[in-house]
Design an enzyme around this catalytic site. Structure first.
Site, PDB file in Angstrom:
ATOM      1  N   ASP A 168      -5.272   3.413  12.285  1.00  0.00           N
ATOM      2  CA  ASP A 168      -5.457   3.455  10.833  1.00  0.00           C
ATOM      3  C   ASP A 168      -6.688   2.685  10.349  1.00  0.00           C
ATOM      4  O   ASP A 168      -7.352   3.101   9.409  1.00  0.00           O
ATOM      5  CB  ASP A 168      -4.199   2.961  10.131  1.00  0.00           C
ATOM      6  CG  ASP A 168      -3.060   3.965  10.243  1.00  0.00           C
ATOM      7  OD1 ASP A 168      -3.368   5.177  10.313  1.00  0.00           O
ATOM      8  OD2 ASP A 168      -1.893   3.562  10.264  1.00  0.00           O
TER       9      ASP A 168
ATOM     10  N   ASP B  86       2.456  -7.719   4.336  1.00  0.00           N
ATOM     11  CA  ASP B  86       1.058  -7.865   4.786  1.00  0.00           C
ATOM     12  C   ASP B  86       0.061  -7.792   3.638  1.00  0.00           C
ATOM     13  O   ASP B  86      -0.806  -8.650   3.496  1.00  0.00           O
ATOM     14  CB  ASP B  86       0.693  -6.765   5.798  1.00  0.00           C
ATOM     15  CG  ASP B  86       1.294  -7.003   7.176  1.00  0.00           C
ATOM     16  OD1 ASP B  86       1.678  -8.153   7.475  1.00  0.00           O
ATOM     17  OD2 ASP B  86       1.380  -6.025   7.954  1.00  0.00           O
TER      18      ASP B  86
ATOM     19  N   SER C 226       8.535  -1.066  12.621  1.00  0.00           N
ATOM     20  CA  SER C 226       7.412  -0.881  11.703  1.00  0.00           C
ATOM     21  C   SER C 226       7.421   0.585  11.288  1.00  0.00           C
ATOM     22  O   SER C 226       7.374   1.484  12.139  1.00  0.00           O
ATOM     23  CB  SER C 226       6.108  -1.233  12.419  1.00  0.00           C
ATOM     24  OG  SER C 226       5.030  -0.669  11.709  1.00  0.00           O
TER      25      SER C 226
ATOM     26  N   ARG D 185      -4.441   8.762   5.429  1.00  0.00           N
ATOM     27  CA  ARG D 185      -5.448   7.697   5.350  1.00  0.00           C
ATOM     28  C   ARG D 185      -6.747   8.096   4.664  1.00  0.00           C
ATOM     29  O   ARG D 185      -7.246   7.335   3.827  1.00  0.00           O
ATOM     30  CB  ARG D 185      -5.742   7.115   6.734  1.00  0.00           C
ATOM     31  CG  ARG D 185      -4.548   6.473   7.425  1.00  0.00           C
ATOM     32  CD  ARG D 185      -3.812   5.515   6.555  1.00  0.00           C
ATOM     33  NE  ARG D 185      -2.686   4.905   7.260  1.00  0.00           N
ATOM     34  CZ  ARG D 185      -1.683   4.286   6.683  1.00  0.00           C
ATOM     35  NH1 ARG D 185      -1.634   4.172   5.371  1.00  0.00           N
ATOM     36  NH2 ARG D 185      -0.702   3.770   7.396  1.00  0.00           N
TER      37      ARG D 185
HETATM   38  N1  ARG Z   1       0.732   6.540  15.525  1.00  0.00           N
HETATM   39  C1  ARG Z   1       0.626   7.210  14.261  1.00  0.00           C
HETATM   40  C2  ARG Z   1      -0.809   7.468  13.893  1.00  0.00           C
HETATM   41  O1  ARG Z   1      -1.679   6.800  14.380  1.00  0.00           O
HETATM   42  C3  ARG Z   1       1.389   6.530  13.151  1.00  0.00           C
HETATM   43  C4  ARG Z   1       0.996   5.136  12.811  1.00  0.00           C
HETATM   44  C5  ARG Z   1       1.917   4.585  11.748  1.00  0.00           C
HETATM   45  N2  ARG Z   1       2.465   3.350  12.085  1.00  0.00           N
HETATM   46  C6  ARG Z   1       3.714   2.843  11.964  1.00  0.00           C
HETATM   47  N3  ARG Z   1       3.852   1.737  11.343  1.00  0.00           N
HETATM   48  N4  ARG Z   1       4.741   3.382  12.500  1.00  0.00           N
HETATM   49  O2  ARG Z   1      -1.089   8.346  13.100  1.00  0.00           O
END
Ligand code: ARG
Length: 417
Positions: A124, A15, A176, A95
């Site tokens: 995110d 990406d 993912s 983040r």
């Molecule tokens: N759901 C989690 C959060 O919002 C993790 C997001 C990460 N994504 C992934 N590609 N698994 O903090």
């Protein structure tokens, strides 16, 4: 004419690689990449070269592990922050720090825009953009994934190949995955059905509890002011300590979490987490607080833990509320010193002992032996007054229901002499 500069949060994956090239084409800008190392499982060797080969004019890579653990992970640990009582928030905590790194590079490079590779339906994007706007209100946030033309991974790969962007990925990636030293998050593929038990290959850093060693392992963790400082008697610096517990926990099947959670953008999603160090440390930290915190402080802190988790999850790290909660938490942590002994066994974290110079556990008060110093007689008067409103309420209820006459009521109501 001088071109505008965009700093891209770059992972080196498909990406963000496609994003670098796409931004060059669409924006006619100079692209500078920023990669912050939060302790990933993947190697960051070669990420800089890859960014440059993809078209970036400069590429920054910085090791943020120490800052991440000391200034993001440990404050959340001290606060007891678990989103929806389950998720220790490895991704959510990372983040704001990545956004901070992005802003620092943007300042240095006199860039006017920053870009991230988050999708338009996740948390995110919110965390990135709210953090950037807190730290640098003048910087413009770009989110190419929300607007570009590619509808699938295949289309992105085709675009990458057309532009000579090195792609090491295969089309069939079953999940993912996002990870860092505090934990791994795995979603998509078969995991999108909440009734499907995660297949073995969904897990990246823990063994299945049933395959864990038949012998338990004991781990002693020492805390100073709420921060873990030593494991099994050896003082360790923050990053090494978290890594060590992640390894021990992973080997014993600790920290697998299968969660249907409420995203900020309004959808429920199902995610698998693996957070061995976070699971061990939150457990140990809470056990030490049970021993050392005053009852009402302990109760209040538990209520605020949910607030703290919500604000981290919802992208509100750089806010006065977080600073105010940290101040409260830090005040409570002055007493959270001591040792917790844990037994790790086939996916379970079991308390095996705790001690502290600040322990409020008083054996003379708690004991049922002749050592007992508790004033049993004092309980009688205490209970009488403590229970008085309860008793009064029910007496009046009975009277109102015609179950007793007013004079019968008078007879049973305690009169003061
Ligand atoms: N759901 C989690 C959060 O919002 C993790 C997001 C990460 N994504 C992934 N590609 N698994 O903090």
């Amino acid at each position: 004419m001088i071109k505008e500069r965009i700093v891209v949060a770059y992972s080196g994956g498909l990406d963000t690689s496609v994003m670098v090239r796409w931004l060059i084409e669409k924006m006619d800008a100079e692209i500078i990449t920023f990669t912050g190392d939060l302790g990933y499982s993947r190697e960051l060797n070669g990420v800089k070269e890859k960014a440059l080969r993809t078209g970036a004019v400069r590429a920054y890579v910085s090791d943020l592990k120490k800052e991440f653990v000391e200034h993001y992970v440990f404050p959340a640990l001290k606060a007891g922050a678990m989103y929806e009582k389950a998720y220790p928030m490895a991704t959510s905590l990372g983040r704001p720090l990545l956004a901070k790194g992005l802003v620092e590079v943007a300042r240095k490079e006199k860039a006017t825009m920053v870009a991230h590779g988050c999708t338009g339906k996740g948390n995110d994007q919110v965390r990135f953009e709210v953090s950037v706007s807190a730290l640098a209100p003048d910087l413009k946030n770009l989110a190419p994934l929300r607007e570009w033309e590619f509808k699938s991974r295949e289309e992105e790969i085709a675009y990458a190949q057309r532009h000579g962007i090195p792609v090491s990925v295969t089309v069939n990636k079953p999940y993912s995955i996002d990870d860092n030293i505090w934990g791994t998050a795995v979603e998509c593929g078969v995991l999108e059905d909440p009734m499907v038990e995660p297949p073995a290959d969904a897990y990246q850093r823990t063994v299945a509890p049933e395959s864990a060693p038949d012998e338990p392992v004991y781990v002693d963790i020492e805390f100073a002011a709420g921060i873990p400082v030593a494991v099994n008697g050896t003082a360790m610096e923050a990053v090494a300590l978290v890594q060590a517990l992640s390894d021990i926990g992973g080997a014993h099947g600790i920290g697998r979490i299968d969660l249907v959670e409420n995203r900020l953008v309004g959808i429920k999603s199902r995610e698998i987490y693996e957070a061995p160090a976070a699971t061990i440390l939150h457990f140990a930290h809470t056990e030490l607080e049970r021993l050392t915190l005053d009852k009402s402080v302990f109760h209040m802190k538990n209520q605020l833990a949910a607030e703290y988790a919500n604000l981290v999850y919802n992208g509100l790290w750089f806010t006065p509320l977080r600073q105010a909660l940290d101040a409260f938490v830090n005040e409570t942590q002055r007493h959270v010193n001591g040792l917790v002994r844990l037994k790790l066994y086939k996916g379970n974290v079991i308390i095996a002992g705790r001690q502290s110079v600040h322990s409020l556990y008083n054996a003379k008060l708690a004991t049922y032996t002749e050592e007992d110093t508790f004033d049993h007689k004092a309980s009688e008067g205490f209970i009488k007054i403590y229970g008085l409103p309860v008793k009064t309420y029910h007496q009046v209820e009975r009277q109102a229901a015609g179950m007793v006459t007013p004079s019968e009521l008078m007879a049973t109501t305690d009169q003061h002499s």
